[in-house]
Scaffold this motif. Sequence first.
Motif, mmCIF file in Angstrom:
data_model
loop_
_atom_site.group_PDB
_atom_site.id
_atom_site.type_symbol
_atom_site.label_atom_id
_atom_site.label_comp_id
_atom_site.label_asym_id
_atom_site.label_seq_id
_atom_site.Cartn_x
_atom_site.Cartn_y
_atom_site.Cartn_z
ATOM 1 N N ASN A 114 1.050 -14.498 -2.302
ATOM 2 C CA ASN A 114 -0.385 -14.636 -2.560
ATOM 3 C C ASN A 114 -0.739 -14.434 -4.018
ATOM 4 N N GLN A 115 0.042 -13.577 -4.693
ATOM 5 C CA GLN A 115 -0.234 -13.300 -6.103
ATOM 6 C C GLN A 115 1.095 -13.097 -6.819
ATOM 7 N N PRO A 116 1.728 -14.184 -7.267
ATOM 8 C CA PRO A 116 3.059 -14.090 -7.898
ATOM 9 C C PRO A 116 2.983 -13.534 -9.321
ATOM 10 N N THR A 117 2.994 -12.214 -9.411
ATOM 11 C CA THR A 117 2.956 -11.519 -10.692
ATOM 12 C C THR A 117 4.236 -10.715 -10.874
ATOM 13 N N SER A 118 4.454 -10.234 -12.085
ATOM 14 C CA SER A 118 5.655 -9.440 -12.354
ATOM 15 C C SER A 118 5.644 -8.132 -11.555
ATOM 16 N N ASP A 119 4.463 -7.529 -11.386
ATOM 17 C CA ASP A 119 4.378 -6.282 -10.608
ATOM 18 C C ASP A 119 4.766 -6.518 -9.152
ATOM 19 N N ASN A 120 4.271 -7.601 -8.579
ATOM 20 C CA ASN A 120 4.603 -7.895 -7.182
ATOM 21 C C ASN A 120 6.045 -8.343 -7.017
ATOM 22 N N LEU A 121 6.575 -9.033 -8.031
ATOM 23 C CA LEU A 121 7.992 -9.402 -7.998
ATOM 24 C C LEU A 121 8.861 -8.154 -8.034
ATOM 25 N N GLN A 122 8.486 -7.196 -8.839
ATOM 26 C CA GLN A 122 9.236 -5.940 -8.911
ATOM 27 C C GLN A 122 9.344 -5.288 -7.541
ATOM 28 N N LYS A 123 8.239 -5.236 -6.830
ATOM 29 C CA LYS A 123 8.227 -4.556 -5.537
ATOM 30 C C LYS A 123 9.084 -5.277 -4.506
ATOM 31 N N VAL A 124 8.997 -6.617 -4.466
ATOM 32 C CA VAL A 124 9.765 -7.340 -3.457
ATOM 33 C C VAL A 124 11.251 -7.343 -3.798
ATOM 34 N N TRP A 125 11.598 -7.452 -5.089
ATOM 35 C CA TRP A 125 13.017 -7.453 -5.477
ATOM 36 C C TRP A 125 13.659 -6.091 -5.213
ATOM 37 N N ILE A 126 12.915 -5.019 -5.463
ATOM 38 C CA ILE A 126 13.435 -3.678 -5.178
ATOM 39 C C ILE A 126 13.759 -3.549 -3.695
ATOM 40 N N ASN A 127 12.868 -4.017 -2.847
ATOM 41 C CA ASN A 127 13.099 -3.912 -1.406
ATOM 42 C C ASN A 127 14.312 -4.724 -0.964
ATOM 43 N N PHE A 128 14.482 -5.909 -1.507
ATOM 44 C CA PHE A 128 15.673 -6.696 -1.177
ATOM 45 C C PHE A 128 16.933 -6.003 -1.691
ATOM 46 N N SER A 129 16.835 -5.376 -2.838
ATOM 47 C CA SER A 129 18.001 -4.703 -3.426
ATOM 48 C C SER A 129 18.381 -3.443 -2.679
ATOM 49 N N LYS A 130 17.462 -2.914 -1.881
ATOM 50 C CA LYS A 130 17.748 -1.713 -1.102
ATOM 51 C C LYS A 130 18.467 -2.019 0.209
ATOM 52 N N LEU A 131 18.561 -3.306 0.565
ATOM 53 C CA LEU A 131 19.312 -3.664 1.764
ATOM 54 C C LEU A 131 20.782 -3.296 1.574
ATOM 55 N N SER A 132 21.534 -3.204 2.649
ATOM 56 C CA SER A 132 22.892 -2.664 2.574
ATOM 57 C C SER A 132 23.926 -3.746 2.293
ATOM 58 N N ASP A 133 25.169 -3.294 2.186
ATOM 59 C CA ASP A 133 26.284 -4.219 1.946
ATOM 60 C C ASP A 133 26.859 -4.750 3.256
#
Length: 454
Positions: free
Chosen positions: A199-218
């Motif tokens: 809905n709002q592709p900004t750097s702040d929102n990208l940070q939040k979604v990328w962090i969550n994806f990066s927290k997924l496991s191996d």
Amino acid sequence: MTESSGLIRLIVHPNDYPWGKIGEDSLAGRLTKNACEPEFEFKPDQPYAELWMGTHPTNPAYLYSDKSILLSKFLEENSKYLGSSKSNFQTPFTGKKGSGSENQIKGHIPFLFKVLTCKQALPLQIHPNKELAKKLHEEDPEKFPDINHKPEIAVCLSSSFLGFAHFREYNQIVQFLTKIPEIKSLSLEIQNTIENFINQPTSDNLQKVWINFSKLSDNENIVKEFSNRIEKEGIKAFKDFKGEGFNEKEKENLVKAILNSKKYYNGDSGLFSTLFFLNLVELKKDEGIYVGADGPHAWLEGEIVELMAISDNVLNVGFTPDEEKDDINLVSKIVTYKSKSPSVLKLISKEFKSKSKSLNQNTKVYKVPFEEFSILKINSNDELNFFNGPAIAIIIKGNWIINENQNEISKEGNCYFIGAGTETIWKKQNDNEQGEIWIAFYDADAPKEEVGQK
């Protein structure tokens, strides 16, 4: 060639990380036969990932004439060969206990040069900036052995090279997040951050979604399901992806990256946090790319020369076991969540036109956006005027006569330090054979329009 001439043959050593190609399949491995000491044992069943050329204490170079003498120790006592780099760059080593640099604080060149060869993804990583590097070094000098940042470049040596680097254009990321059906099975928290970014592709929102994806496991079943589907469907899985970044060749590379990940890291969420968010860049022979100090990246497959500021500091967040991942919240503080297209990241190269540097103009030089280093390639006979800083040369192909020394033929894998103020002459032993030499160097006086701002 003697130490007094400023042209010094080196002993350099490989690293055997498991992501390297095996034995003779590895360029780094093949080069060890002439890069290392004569008694070095080449192991055909061992991975050879990198050949390091520099003074970093993690894997330092030694003098070939006396393998007990570190290049850094030699330069500490012969600092004239460091030229302008000695005053322009501070040592990144403190001698702190556990760092490995206790007796190697001085005599350093400002860059680290490598030949790198990989059959699978390196860990998804980012390098700390100088401020964070200093903090991390104080806290854990064994893991973070220096206080430097690590901007870097890579130039392709093989016919092609694949790697992830910097964030995609936001509209490309949105296509992944809306057109990959497996994503709908992820947690509500991730779904919310995805929706906010869409809905709002900004750097702040990208940070939040990328962090969550990066927290997924191996070991994510959703990643396995996605990989299995792509293996069956191939590029048809991306038929609805449109626009820049999604031509047929780029879709083929997406499939190639997914199958590579499935083979070596099946279920690792690093696949999602790279494929959906980062540019998948393909380099052809002699093409180069840069990665800024704030840029996440993961090299995938192929062979390159890699050049960076002298540092071995790294934070890993993907394509690695969960217990070896660094704190993503710490990593997130140094990432710049701005998109950079592959065309922006690619290096400009041209003939070294300046006769003050290349007499025969058989040298290609790359314009590098970083202060600490430059790089050039010699493919035929040439004479190079002196640099005002240090250089390191590695012979990749051919037999060469250097400085008209007919009694000493330099071969593939031979590595040399070139001191500031040293002129060099490079001549192929046989004009009909292929030749290839790469030289990393620092020269504050070289033409800025050719080497970049120094």
